[in-house]
Write an enzyme that holds these catalytic residues in place. Structure first.
Site, PDB file in Angstrom:
ATOM      1  N   HIS A 104      10.314  90.844 139.639  1.00 14.03           N
ATOM      2  CA  HIS A 104       9.885  90.838 141.237  1.00 14.03           C
ATOM      3  C   HIS A 104      10.775  91.947 141.805  1.00 14.03           C
ATOM      4  O   HIS A 104      11.141  91.904 142.953  1.00 14.03           O
ATOM      5  CB  HIS A 104       9.968  89.493 141.737  1.00 14.03           C
ATOM      6  CG  HIS A 104       8.517  88.948 141.683  1.00 14.03           C
ATOM      7  ND1 HIS A 104       7.975  88.946 140.364  1.00 14.03           N
ATOM      8  CD2 HIS A 104       7.654  88.567 142.461  1.00 14.03           C
ATOM      9  CE1 HIS A 104       6.823  88.313 140.516  1.00 14.03           C
ATOM     10  NE2 HIS A 104       6.532  88.130 141.758  1.00 14.03           N
ATOM     11  N   ASP A 171      12.537  82.998 150.587  1.00 17.30           N
ATOM     12  CA  ASP A 171      11.309  82.744 151.254  1.00 17.30           C
ATOM     13  C   ASP A 171      10.068  82.464 150.222  1.00 17.30           C
ATOM     14  O   ASP A 171       9.284  81.837 150.650  1.00 17.30           O
ATOM     15  CB  ASP A 171      10.838  83.943 151.923  1.00 17.30           C
ATOM     16  CG  ASP A 171      11.726  84.196 153.414  1.00 17.30           C
ATOM     17  OD1 ASP A 171      12.129  83.047 153.812  1.00 17.30           O
ATOM     18  OD2 ASP A 171      11.931  85.167 153.815  1.00 17.30           O
ATOM     19  N   GLU A 287      14.790  82.654 161.175  1.00 17.80           N
ATOM     20  CA  GLU A 287      14.572  83.981 160.737  1.00 17.80           C
ATOM     21  C   GLU A 287      14.149  84.411 161.978  1.00 17.80           C
ATOM     22  O   GLU A 287      14.076  84.134 163.128  1.00 17.80           O
ATOM     23  CB  GLU A 287      13.555  83.911 159.701  1.00 17.80           C
ATOM     24  CG  GLU A 287      14.258  83.564 158.452  1.00 17.80           C
ATOM     25  CD  GLU A 287      13.400  84.170 157.081  1.00 17.80           C
ATOM     26  OE1 GLU A 287      12.540  84.804 157.294  1.00 17.80           O
ATOM     27  OE2 GLU A 287      13.822  83.582 156.011  1.00 17.80           O
TER      28      GLU A 287
END
Ligand code: FAD
Length: 529
Positions: A104, A171, A287
């Site tokens: 990723h 996240d 956030e």
């Protein structure tokens, strides 16, 4: 003196000829890049050269860099990994080795051009459920021993069965433990619990010499700190011991909209100033993100706003061009369910969000942590997940965020006619990070992360790439001392600048733990691939 230099020249010539003979003369190269002796080793059956295997590891989530390795190792044990690295280390011409977690990365960081990619996820199939175990000790309390190849979503599911969970998250949970610990692992939990690298007690690491070393802050501490945020440069993490706390049951999840940047950041900073791990009135997550005229309020990262609210939010965005969204969460369980609302009211008293623009949800703890998954599945179904991702992630010193807001959000991003994807913007506390670790952050008590998480088409990614370059150029010219997170650099000089005062130690650690510079070449720090 002259005699000495003649001897040196002769020695160098012999060395050169031997080396040439070893690369050219030795029995026919097996793949063109790897020694055929690899085929005779016990793990050879797990080494694959077929085009499908090569293709599966020659790109990543970014979809912009493509590098073919010579072979892929699907390890069935840690021993396969140590043997591979030892073999390369002892070879006259060592080859590079990259651990690949879930691939990723967005810039080829887990690739190894003409080397060997170790597909860590293959270890999951060979562990028969032993990849994540929960234990307790008098000194540490509860902890999980987790394979470096494990996905955080599996860590969540396994630990929660015991009523416990890690405290620091990313996240998105379909990332491996080894992959995020090689960077930092950040999210809205970082301001209070630190990044994931601050929540590790111990690790097993296969170094660049092929040795398995157990390390912690007390034992082999140099390796321990090197590996945390070490971009895969010092060893392959095969086990991490992660701190656990009792898992809450549910989460109050809140978003508030601001039209004024300084009110937004002032409130963010106020909320993260209450950050003690045991401080009951602290938030568990904070956030922030931007809503801009070029993008929809909901996106793949989480579709939070119900459709009934979208028109009024859109009209606020149209009116101001940029709206700042503060996102906060507080966990609760049976014991605190009667007090959580009161605690939140207390925390939010006096905040300056736009009147009438506070939205709330009540979700399970697992759904909250896994909130990005449904967006991912939706994009997958539309064929929009495996597209180019020209991302840019930065850490900014708090003292320069207003300049960044004006110079980047207003003067660069708003003026481009390109669809804006997810843009994150939230603060963290430096004291929650350990300076001995390899991870690099700005030198101020509070710093922000900004993430431009763009998705693009295959034919227009250059516009985003150009925007990223312009942002970096602006910061450079304005003297904003940013640090890249998930860094991507093209030159040695840029890496030296990135690490700053940590560079010397980083280089010394490389010489100590991976002296032949074999590991994670895709980061392009010590290897030009
Ligand atoms: P890979 O991309 O496979 O590898 C990354 C690097 O780590 C490579 O250099 C590789 O060689 C090395 N590596 C991999 N495994 C090991 C190991 N076991 N030992 C040593 N080195 C190893 N990051 C955050 O911090 N917070 C987020 O909220 C967040 N959200 C994301 C959401 C999405 C959709 C994506 C795509 C990425 C996100 N990231 C986030 C970034 C992510 O943490 C990094 O890209 C991470 O490296 C990905 O993990 P991976 O397992 O895919 O690693």
């Amino acid at each position: 003196m002259a005699e000495n230099s003649t001897i040196t020249i002769c020695l160098m010539a012999i060395l050169f000829i031997t080396r040439l003979a070893s690369t050219l003369g030795k029995s026919r190269p097996w793949t063109g890049f790897l020694s055929p002796r690899l085929q005779t080793l016990h793990f050879a059956r797990n080494l694959h050269l077929e085009p499908d295997a090569i293709k599966s590891v020659s790109s990543d989530y970014g979809n912009l860099v493509h590098e073919n390795p010579a072979a892929v190792l699907y390890p069935s044990s840690i021993e396969d990994i140590t043997s591979l690295i030892k073999f390369s280390y002892n070879n006259y011409t060592p080859f590079t080795v990259a651990a690949r977690g879930h691939g990723h990365s967005v810039g080829g960081q887990a690739m190894a051009s003409n080397g060997v990619v170790v597909d860590m996820m293959s270890l999951r199939h060979h562990k028969n459920g032993t990849g994540i175990t929960v234990s307790k000790s008098p000194s540490l309390g509860f902890y999980a021993d987790v394979g470096g190849e494990q996905l955080w979503i599996d860590v969540l599911h396994s630990t929660i069965e015991h009523g416990f969970a890690p405290v620091s998250w990313t996240d998105y949970l379909y990332l491996t433990v080894g992959g995020t610990l090689s960077n930092a692992g950040i999210s809205g939990t970082t301001f209070r619990y630190g990044p994931q690298i601050s929540n590790v007690y111990e690790m097993d690491v296969v170094t660049g010499k092929g040795e398995v070393v157990t390390c912690s802050s007390r034992s082999n501490s140099e390796l321990f700190y090197a590996v945390l945020g070490g971009l895969g440069q010092f060893g392959i993490i095969t086990r991490a011991r992660i701190a656990l706390e009792p898992a809450p049951k549910r989460v109050k999840w809140v978003r508030m909209l601001y039209s004024d940047f300084s009110a937004f950041t002032k409130d963010q900073e106020l909320l993260i100033s209450i950050n003690g791990r045991k401080q009951k009135n602290a938030l568990d997550y904070l956030e922030g993100s931007l809503l801009m005229v070029q993008g929809p309020p909901n996106n793949w990262r989480s579709s939070f706003f119900p459709s009934s609210h979208i028109p009024k939010i859109m009209s606020l965005v149209t009116q101001h061009a940029i709206i700042y969204c503060l996102e906060a969460a507080k966990y609760y369980d049976d014991e605190t369910r009667h007090t959580v609302d009161k605690d939140l009211q207390q925390l939010f008293k006096g905040l300056s969000f736009v009147d009438g623009f506070m939205f709330e949800k009540d979700v399970s703890y697992v759904d909250f942590l896994n909130r990005v998954r449904s967006g991912e599945e939706k994009l997958h179904s539309q064929g929009l997940w495996d597209v180019p991702h020209p991302w840019l992630n930065l850490f900014l010193p708090k003292s320069r965020i207003s300049d960044f807001n004006k110079g980047v959000f207003h003067d660069i991003v708003l003026k481009r006619n390109i669809t804006t994807g997810v843009v994150l913007f939230y603060p963290m506390n430096r004291q929650k990070w350990d300076d001995k670790m390899s991870a690099v952050i700005p030198d101020e008590d509070v710093f922000y992360t900004v993430g431009f998480l763009h998705s693009s088409g295959f034919d227009d990614w250059q516009a985003y790439d150009q925007q990223n370059k312009d942002i970096l150029k602006f910061c450079d010219q304005a003297g904003i001392e940013i640090k890249q997170y998930l860094p991507l650099y093209n030159s040695y000089k840029e890496w030296i600048n990135h690490f700053g005062s940590k560079w010397r130690r980083f280089r010394e650690r490389k010489a100590q733990f991976d002296p032949k510079m074999m590991l994670s070449p895709g980061q392009r720090i010590f290897n030009d691939i």
